[in-house]
Design an enzyme around this catalytic site. Structure first.
Site, PDB file in Angstrom:
ATOM      1  CD  GLU A 264      -2.367   1.387   2.702  1.00  0.00           C
ATOM      2  OE1 GLU A 264      -2.321   2.551   3.157  1.00  0.00           O
ATOM      3  OE2 GLU A 264      -2.813   0.421   3.336  1.00  0.00           O
ATOM      4  CB  CYS A 301      -2.945   5.466   3.699  1.00  0.00           C
ATOM      5  SG  CYS A 301      -3.834   4.374   4.804  1.00  0.00           S
TER       6      CYS A 301
END
Length: 525
Positions: A264, A301
Site C-alpha cells: 500500500e 493513507c
C-alpha cells in the site's frame, strides 16, 4: 515489560550489529535503550526458522490457529498503559488515539480468529468421481487453499500498532498459516519490541514452532532488501511510501522465484462535492472537511488531499468555512523528522506553483516537528495540465480544484491515478449527476463512500482497503478486513487421491465439519 533493544529471532533474543535509538518527534530527544540493528546473519536465522516452522504451522487445525490469534490479542491488551505510553513517546500521537488503535489491533486479530474457525477461507471444493459418465468418466477432484509460505511484513510509521508488528498484515498471514518475519519500523522500536514479545509469548504458550514469528529491527534499507531477497520468503506485506514499495516490488520481481508484494503506497483520496449538496450545506461541509484533513496531522493513507467542485458562490462559501476552520486548527506533531521535512517540501512546491493559490494555513506549532496545515486552490485546466498536482503530500495539505461543469469533474476523475478511496458528497438531487461518475470511480478506487469522509477505516468482512496502482501494487486485494487472508493463500487440487492421503479437511469423514462446495453447491456445517 522491560525493553532491552534486542532482536527477537524465534525464542532467541539477540544483540548484534550497530545500534540506534528511537527519537521523540515532539522534542527531538532520543529515547533509551539502544536497539540492535539486524544484519544478514539475523535475516538468515529468522528466515531459516520460519521455513522450518512452515510445514507444521500451516497444517495446524483451525481451533489451534484461532486460539493463537486470540492469545496474541489478549497478550497485547495485558501490556496495559505502558504500551500506549511508549508508542506515544515514539510517535508523537496522543494517548487517546493510541488506546483506540490498540483496540483495533486486538479486534482485527480476533476477527481473523473467527475467520479461521469458520473455515470458509479454505474454500473447500469437491467434485466426486463419476465413473459411469459418458463419453468419459470424471475423476474425483478436490480443492483447498493452502498457505504460501513464510511472509515478510514491514511495519508502518503512521500506525505503530494496527499496521505494525501485530497489524493487519501479520494477523492475516498468521491466520492463513504463514510464519511471519517482521521488519519493525525504526521510528518505534520500543513499541515494536513490546508487541513482538507479546506475540512470541503466544507462540510459546500455544505450543507452536518458534519460527512462527521473528522481529528484525534496524534503520537500514539493506535490511528490508535482504529480507525480501531471501528465497524462503514467499510473500511481502508493506505499508509506506511509493518509492519504498516500488523498491521492494523490484527486488521481489528480480528473484529467481519472483514473489507477490502487497504494497500500500500512495493515495490522495479525491472528494467530489456535488452541486445540490454543496449549495445546501457548503459551510458545514467545509468545516467537516478540515476535521478530516487535520486529524492526526493528516498522516493517514486515506487523507482527503483533493477536492473537486463547481465554481460559484456555493464553493466560495465552502472554501471560506474551510479556511476559517483551518486557521483555528492546532498543529499536531508529525511522526518523524523525515516525514515532517517531506511534508514541508511538498507544501513549498505547491506554494511556488504559479497556477496554485494558497487559501489558508493552520496554526504553527511549538513542538519540534509540528505540522502546519495548508489548503490550496487551482482550476481544472491547471490540474489537468500538471501531473504534479495529484502527487500525495503526506500530511494535512489539500488542493481544491474549481470545475466549470459536471463533465469537468468526470474528466478530472478519469485523469486521476489509482486511489484507496473516492468520496461523494451528494443530496437526492445529485443522484443523476453522480450516476455517470460512478463507473469512472470504480476504475480508480477501492472504496467509494457517500456523505462521509475517508479517514477512518472499518475493520470488517466487507471492507476494501486497496485500489489500483499506485494506491497499491496489486488492486485485487485488501490490507484491511477479513478478505486480506486471501493474499497469503493459493489453491491446490487433488485428483483421485485415496481418502487416507487427502488433507484432513477434504476427506469424506470430514464432510460437514467445515463448509465445502460439492458439485458446485455450498454445504455448510
Amino acid at each position: 515489560m522491560d525493553i532491552t533493544g534486542e532482536i527477537l529471532i524465534g525464542n532467541a533474543s539477540v544483540s548484534a550489529g550497530e545500534t540506534f535509538r528511537a527519537v521523540n518527534p515532539a522534542t527531538g530527544a532520543t529515547i533509551e535503550p539502544d536497539f540492535s540493528s539486524a544484519g544478514p546473519s539475523e535475516v538468515e536465522k529468522a528466515c531459516a526458522l520460519a521455513a522450518d516452522a512452515f510445514d507444521a504451522y500451516s497444517e495446524t487445525d483451525t481451533e489451534t490457529r484461532a486460539t493463537f490469534l486470540e492469545t496474541i490479542a489478549a497478550n497485547i491488551e495485558a501490556l496495559g498503559d505502558a504500551l500506549v505510553e511508549r508508542a506515544s513517546a515514539e510517535s508523537g500521537l496522543p494517548l487517546a488515539r493510541l488506546t483506540g488503535e490498540r483496540g483495533r489491533t486486538a479486534g482485527q486479530l480476533r476477527l481473523f480468529a473467527s475467520v479461521v474457525r469458520a473455515g470458509d477461507f479454505l474454500e473447500l471444493r469437491v467434485d466426486p468421481a463419476q465413473p459411469e459418465r459418458k463419453p468419459a468418466p470424471r475423476p474425483d477432484i478436490r480443492q483447498r487453499h493452502v498457505a504460501l509460505g513464510p511472509v515478510a511484513v514491514f511495519g508502518a510509521s503512521n500506525f505503530p500498532l494496527a499496521f505494525s508488528v501485530a497489524g493487519g498484515d501479520t494477523a492475516s498471514a498468521l491466520a492463513a498459516g504463514c510464519p511471519v518475519v517482521v521488519k519493525g519500523h525504526p521510528a518505534h522500536p520500543g513499541t515494536s519490541e513490546m508487541v513482538g514479545r507479546a506475540i512470541r509469548d503466544a507462540v510459546k504458550s500455544c505450543g507452536l514452532p518458534e519460527g512462527v514469528f521473528s522481529l528484525l529491527t534496524g534503520p537500514s534499507k539493506e535490511l528490508g532488501g535482504a529480507l525480501v531477497s531471501d528465497p524462503r520468503i514467499k510473500a511481502v506485506g508493506f505499508t509506506g511510501s511509493r518509492a519504498g514499495g516500488l523498491a521492494l516490488v523490484d527486488i521481489a520481481g528480480k528473484r529467481r522465484e519472483p514473489i507477490p508484494v502487497y504494497a500500500e503506497m500512495s493515495s490522495v483520496n479525491p472528494v467530489f462535492l456535488m452541486p445540490a449538496a454543496l449549495e445546501a450545506r457548503g459551510e458545514a461541509l467545509g468545516k467537516a472537511f478540515i476535521g478530516s484533513l487535520v486529524m492526526g496531522a493528516g498522516q493517514f493513507c486515506t487523507n482527503p488531499g483533493l477536492v473537486f467542485a463547481l465554481e460559484g458562490p456555493a464553493l466560495d462559501r465552502f472554501t471560506a468555512a474551510a479556511a476559517t476552520a483551518l486557521k483555528d486548527s492546532t498543529a499536531a506533531t508529525m511522526l518523524t523528522p523525515g516525514i515532517n521535512a517531506a511534508y514541508k517540501a511538498g507544501v513549498d512546491a505547491l506554494t511556488g506553483n504559479e497556477k496554485v493559490s494558497l487559501v489558508e494555513r493552520g496554526q504553527g506549532g511549538a513542538t519540534e516537528n509540528a505540522c502546519q496545515a495548508a489548503l490550496f486552490v487551482t482550476d481544472i485546466d491547471a490540474f489537468l495540465a500538471d501531473e504534479r498536482l495529484q502527487d500525495e503530500i503526506f500530511g494535512a495539505s489539500s488542493l481544491i480544484v474549481r470545475c466549470r461543469s459536471i463533465d469537468d469533474m468526470r474528466r478530472a476523475a478519469q485523469h486521476l491515478e489509482g486511489q484507496l478511496t473516492a468520496t461523494l458528497q451528494l443530496d437526492e438531487a445529485d443522484v443523476e449527476a453522480v450516476r455517470p461518475l460512478l463507473p469512472v470511480l470504480e476504475k480508480r478506487a477501492g472504496r467509494i463512500l457517500a456523505n462521509g469522509w475517508p479517514t477512518g477505516v472499518e475493520v470488517n468482512h466487507a471492507m476494501v482497503h486497496g485500489g489500483p496502482y499506485p494506491a497499491t501494487s496489486d488492486s485485487r486485494t485488501t490490507s484491511v478486513g477479513s478478505l486480506a487472508i486471501r493474499r497469503f493463500l493459493r489453491p491446490v487440487c487433488y485428483q483421485d487421491l485415496p481418502d487416507a492421503l487427502l488433507p484432513k479437511a477434504l476427506r469424506e469423514s470430514e464432510a460437514g465439519a467445515l463448509p465445502r462446495r460439492v458439485d458446485g453447491i455450498l454445504q455448510t456445517r
